[in-house]
Design a protein around this motif. Sequence first.
Motif, PDB file in Angstrom:
ATOM      1  N   MET A 129     -23.683  -3.344  -6.590  1.00  0.00           N
ATOM      2  CA  MET A 129     -23.122  -2.557  -5.495  1.00  0.00           C
ATOM      3  C   MET A 129     -22.299  -1.422  -6.099  1.00  0.00           C
ATOM      4  SD  MET A 129     -20.460  -3.656  -2.453  1.00  0.00           S
ATOM      5  CE  MET A 129     -19.031  -3.679  -3.546  1.00  0.00           C
ATOM      6  N   ILE A 130     -22.429  -0.234  -5.518  1.00  0.00           N
ATOM      7  CA  ILE A 130     -21.626   0.912  -5.929  1.00  0.00           C
ATOM      8  C   ILE A 130     -20.710   1.261  -4.769  1.00  0.00           C
ATOM      9  CG2 ILE A 130     -21.671   3.310  -6.708  1.00  0.00           C
ATOM     10  CD1 ILE A 130     -24.608   2.792  -7.550  1.00  0.00           C
ATOM     11  N   LYS A 131     -19.413   1.313  -5.044  1.00  0.00           N
ATOM     12  CA  LYS A 131     -18.466   1.607  -3.969  1.00  0.00           C
ATOM     13  C   LYS A 131     -17.510   2.702  -4.406  1.00  0.00           C
ATOM     14  CE  LYS A 131     -15.379  -0.597  -0.626  1.00  0.00           C
ATOM     15  NZ  LYS A 131     -14.406   0.492  -0.586  1.00  0.00           N
ATOM     16  N   THR A 132     -17.384   3.709  -3.581  1.00  0.00           N
ATOM     17  CA  THR A 132     -16.375   4.735  -3.780  1.00  0.00           C
ATOM     18  C   THR A 132     -15.814   5.101  -2.420  1.00  0.00           C
ATOM     19  OG1 THR A 132     -15.928   6.986  -4.573  1.00  0.00           O
ATOM     20  CG2 THR A 132     -18.178   6.519  -3.840  1.00  0.00           C
ATOM     21  N   LEU A 161     -27.519  10.619  -3.812  1.00  0.00           N
ATOM     22  CA  LEU A 161     -26.207  10.064  -3.496  1.00  0.00           C
ATOM     23  C   LEU A 161     -25.806   9.008  -4.522  1.00  0.00           C
ATOM     24  CD1 LEU A 161     -23.961  10.314  -1.422  1.00  0.00           C
ATOM     25  CD2 LEU A 161     -25.141   8.602  -0.020  1.00  0.00           C
ATOM     26  N   GLU A 162     -26.778   8.217  -4.966  1.00  0.00           N
ATOM     27  CA  GLU A 162     -26.497   7.206  -5.992  1.00  0.00           C
ATOM     28  C   GLU A 162     -26.017   7.857  -7.289  1.00  0.00           C
ATOM     29  OE1 GLU A 162     -28.768   3.744  -8.618  1.00  0.00           O
ATOM     30  OE2 GLU A 162     -29.818   4.709  -6.948  1.00  0.00           O
ATOM     31  N   GLU A 163     -26.702   8.914  -7.719  1.00  0.00           N
ATOM     32  CA  GLU A 163     -26.294   9.600  -8.956  1.00  0.00           C
ATOM     33  C   GLU A 163     -24.877  10.156  -8.830  1.00  0.00           C
ATOM     34  OE1 GLU A 163     -27.826   9.972 -11.974  1.00  0.00           O
ATOM     35  OE2 GLU A 163     -29.182   8.460 -11.160  1.00  0.00           O
ATOM     36  N   LEU A 164     -24.551  10.729  -7.674  1.00  0.00           N
ATOM     37  CA  LEU A 164     -23.217  11.280  -7.472  1.00  0.00           C
ATOM     38  C   LEU A 164     -22.167  10.181  -7.386  1.00  0.00           C
ATOM     39  CD1 LEU A 164     -24.089  14.053  -4.855  1.00  0.00           C
ATOM     40  CD2 LEU A 164     -23.407  14.410  -7.234  1.00  0.00           C
ATOM     41  N   ALA A 165     -22.514   9.076  -6.724  1.00  0.00           N
ATOM     42  CA  ALA A 165     -21.554   7.975  -6.563  1.00  0.00           C
ATOM     43  C   ALA A 165     -21.250   7.293  -7.895  1.00  0.00           C
ATOM     44  CB  ALA A 165     -22.084   6.959  -5.559  1.00  0.00           C
ATOM     45  N   ARG A 166     -22.247   7.209  -8.764  1.00  0.00           N
ATOM     46  CA  ARG A 166     -22.009   6.594 -10.079  1.00  0.00           C
ATOM     47  C   ARG A 166     -21.036   7.431 -10.909  1.00  0.00           C
ATOM     48  NH1 ARG A 166     -25.321   2.380 -11.331  1.00  0.00           N
ATOM     49  NH2 ARG A 166     -27.222   2.118 -10.095  1.00  0.00           N
ATOM     50  N   GLN A 170     -16.482  13.255 -10.741  1.00  0.00           N
ATOM     51  CA  GLN A 170     -16.929  14.066 -11.870  1.00  0.00           C
ATOM     52  C   GLN A 170     -18.104  14.941 -11.431  1.00  0.00           C
ATOM     53  OE1 GLN A 170     -17.586  11.699 -15.505  1.00  0.00           O
ATOM     54  NE2 GLN A 170     -16.674   9.969 -14.414  1.00  0.00           N
ATOM     55  N   VAL A 171     -18.232  16.073 -12.080  1.00  0.00           N
ATOM     56  CA  VAL A 171     -19.341  16.977 -11.771  1.00  0.00           C
ATOM     57  C   VAL A 171     -20.623  16.435 -12.394  1.00  0.00           C
ATOM     58  CG1 VAL A 171     -20.267  19.309 -12.032  1.00  0.00           C
ATOM     59  CG2 VAL A 171     -17.816  18.964 -11.663  1.00  0.00           C
ATOM     60  N   VAL A 172     -21.683  16.405 -11.597  1.00  0.00           N
ATOM     61  CA  VAL A 172     -23.014  16.046 -12.088  1.00  0.00           C
ATOM     62  C   VAL A 172     -23.871  17.304 -12.030  1.00  0.00           C
ATOM     63  CG1 VAL A 172     -25.011  14.527 -11.828  1.00  0.00           C
ATOM     64  CG2 VAL A 172     -22.736  13.719 -11.145  1.00  0.00           C
ATOM     65  N   SER A 173     -24.467  17.671 -13.138  1.00  0.00           N
ATOM     66  CA  SER A 173     -25.243  18.910 -13.192  1.00  0.00           C
ATOM     67  C   SER A 173     -26.510  18.802 -12.346  1.00  0.00           C
ATOM     68  CB  SER A 173     -25.620  19.246 -14.635  1.00  0.00           C
ATOM     69  OG  SER A 173     -26.590  18.335 -15.121  1.00  0.00           O
ATOM     70  N   LYS A 174     -26.983  19.946 -11.875  1.00  0.00           N
ATOM     71  CA  LYS A 174     -28.232  19.965 -11.124  1.00  0.00           C
ATOM     72  C   LYS A 174     -29.398  19.525 -12.013  1.00  0.00           C
ATOM     73  CE  LYS A 174     -29.081  23.226  -8.173  1.00  0.00           C
ATOM     74  NZ  LYS A 174     -29.257  24.550  -7.515  1.00  0.00           N
ATOM     75  N   GLY A 221     -22.728  22.185 -10.971  1.00  0.00           N
ATOM     76  CA  GLY A 221     -23.469  21.165 -10.227  1.00  0.00           C
ATOM     77  C   GLY A 221     -22.704  20.731  -9.005  1.00  0.00           C
ATOM     78  N   TYR A 222     -22.714  19.417  -8.750  1.00  0.00           N
ATOM     79  CA  TYR A 222     -22.084  18.862  -7.551  1.00  0.00           C
ATOM     80  C   TYR A 222     -21.146  17.727  -7.929  1.00  0.00           C
ATOM     81  CZ  TYR A 222     -25.358  21.438  -4.600  1.00  0.00           C
ATOM     82  OH  TYR A 222     -26.050  22.432  -3.982  1.00  0.00           O
ATOM     83  N   LEU A 223     -20.131  17.535  -7.072  1.00  0.00           N
ATOM     84  CA  LEU A 223     -19.123  16.509  -7.295  1.00  0.00           C
ATOM     85  C   LEU A 223     -18.879  15.770  -5.993  1.00  0.00           C
ATOM     86  CD1 LEU A 223     -15.743  16.849  -9.144  1.00  0.00           C
ATOM     87  CD2 LEU A 223     -15.757  16.213  -6.722  1.00  0.00           C
ATOM     88  N   LEU A 224     -18.986  14.433  -6.038  1.00  0.00           N
ATOM     89  CA  LEU A 224     -18.635  13.602  -4.893  1.00  0.00           C
ATOM     90  C   LEU A 224     -17.157  13.250  -5.012  1.00  0.00           C
ATOM     91  CD1 LEU A 224     -19.410  11.872  -2.385  1.00  0.00           C
ATOM     92  CD2 LEU A 224     -19.907  10.001  -3.986  1.00  0.00           C
ATOM     93  N   ILE A 225     -16.369  13.635  -4.030  1.00  0.00           N
ATOM     94  CA  ILE A 225     -14.930  13.395  -4.080  1.00  0.00           C
ATOM     95  C   ILE A 225     -14.668  11.896  -3.956  1.00  0.00           C
ATOM     96  CG2 ILE A 225     -12.722  13.778  -2.912  1.00  0.00           C
ATOM     97  CD1 ILE A 225     -13.748  16.535  -2.142  1.00  0.00           C
ATOM     98  N   ALA A 226     -13.900  11.357  -4.883  1.00  0.00           N
ATOM     99  CA  ALA A 226     -13.543   9.943  -4.882  1.00  0.00           C
ATOM    100  C   ALA A 226     -12.230   9.764  -4.143  1.00  0.00           C
ATOM    101  CB  ALA A 226     -13.436   9.417  -6.309  1.00  0.00           C
ATOM    102  N   GLU A 227     -12.191   8.845  -3.202  1.00  0.00           N
ATOM    103  CA  GLU A 227     -10.937   8.595  -2.475  1.00  0.00           C
ATOM    104  C   GLU A 227      -9.957   7.844  -3.379  1.00  0.00           C
ATOM    105  OE1 GLU A 227     -12.016   6.500   1.062  1.00  0.00           O
ATOM    106  OE2 GLU A 227     -12.301   8.345   2.202  1.00  0.00           O
TER     107      GLU A 227
END
Length: 227
Positions: A129-132, A161-166, A170-174, A221-227
Amino acid sequence: MISVLLVDDDQELTGMLSQYLEREGFEATAVHTGEEGEVEALSGRYSIVVLDVMLPQRSGIEVLRRIRAVSQVPVVLLTARGDNIDRITGLELGADDYVPKPSSPGELVARLRAIMRRVQSAGQPTTEMIKTGALVLWPGKRQALWHGVELGVTSTEFSLLEELARSAGQVVSKKDLSLNALGCPLTRYDRRIDVHISSIRQKLGPRPDAKAWIQSVRGLGYLLIAE
């Protein structure tokens, strides 16, 4: 065996693609109108659908819209080369990928295999399970919950979404997103990732500060904001 539904009014093309797919180990069925395509795509008999945008009477875009209203079966669009409007519209409506026409059967097969690898990973037993924050992902089930509610993402959206959540926070490149989530190298002017990310943003909704949960970092790239 992976069963492929081909929806295209060009019977010569579908005949050629069917033969190529069968040589590559797929099972292929072809229909030639949007109405037939919609019925067959929703029959539950196919692993993946290859859908031409330029169909007579009922367009491929309309067929895709109707499919996505009730089903998450993977869909690859066949689009006219250079027709970015249809590509973007299709991705926004939930297409998993697109292949320009004309293109080599080998390119289509590569895209189909990449999508099916992602889909079939759902059948692998795992308790990971991946949780953020309020986002919870179960890669083994390809299930995404947002504040405890099913998010309703496509297979391709889940992979991104999985790649960003992992790498939340942090920024994940395109480039990495393309290779790891889409299964293909990033090419110049390719907007697949941007359109899929836009769709995911809409499903997540805005943050309390009205900003998006997935941030664009120009040139990186893109960054998923972590709460």
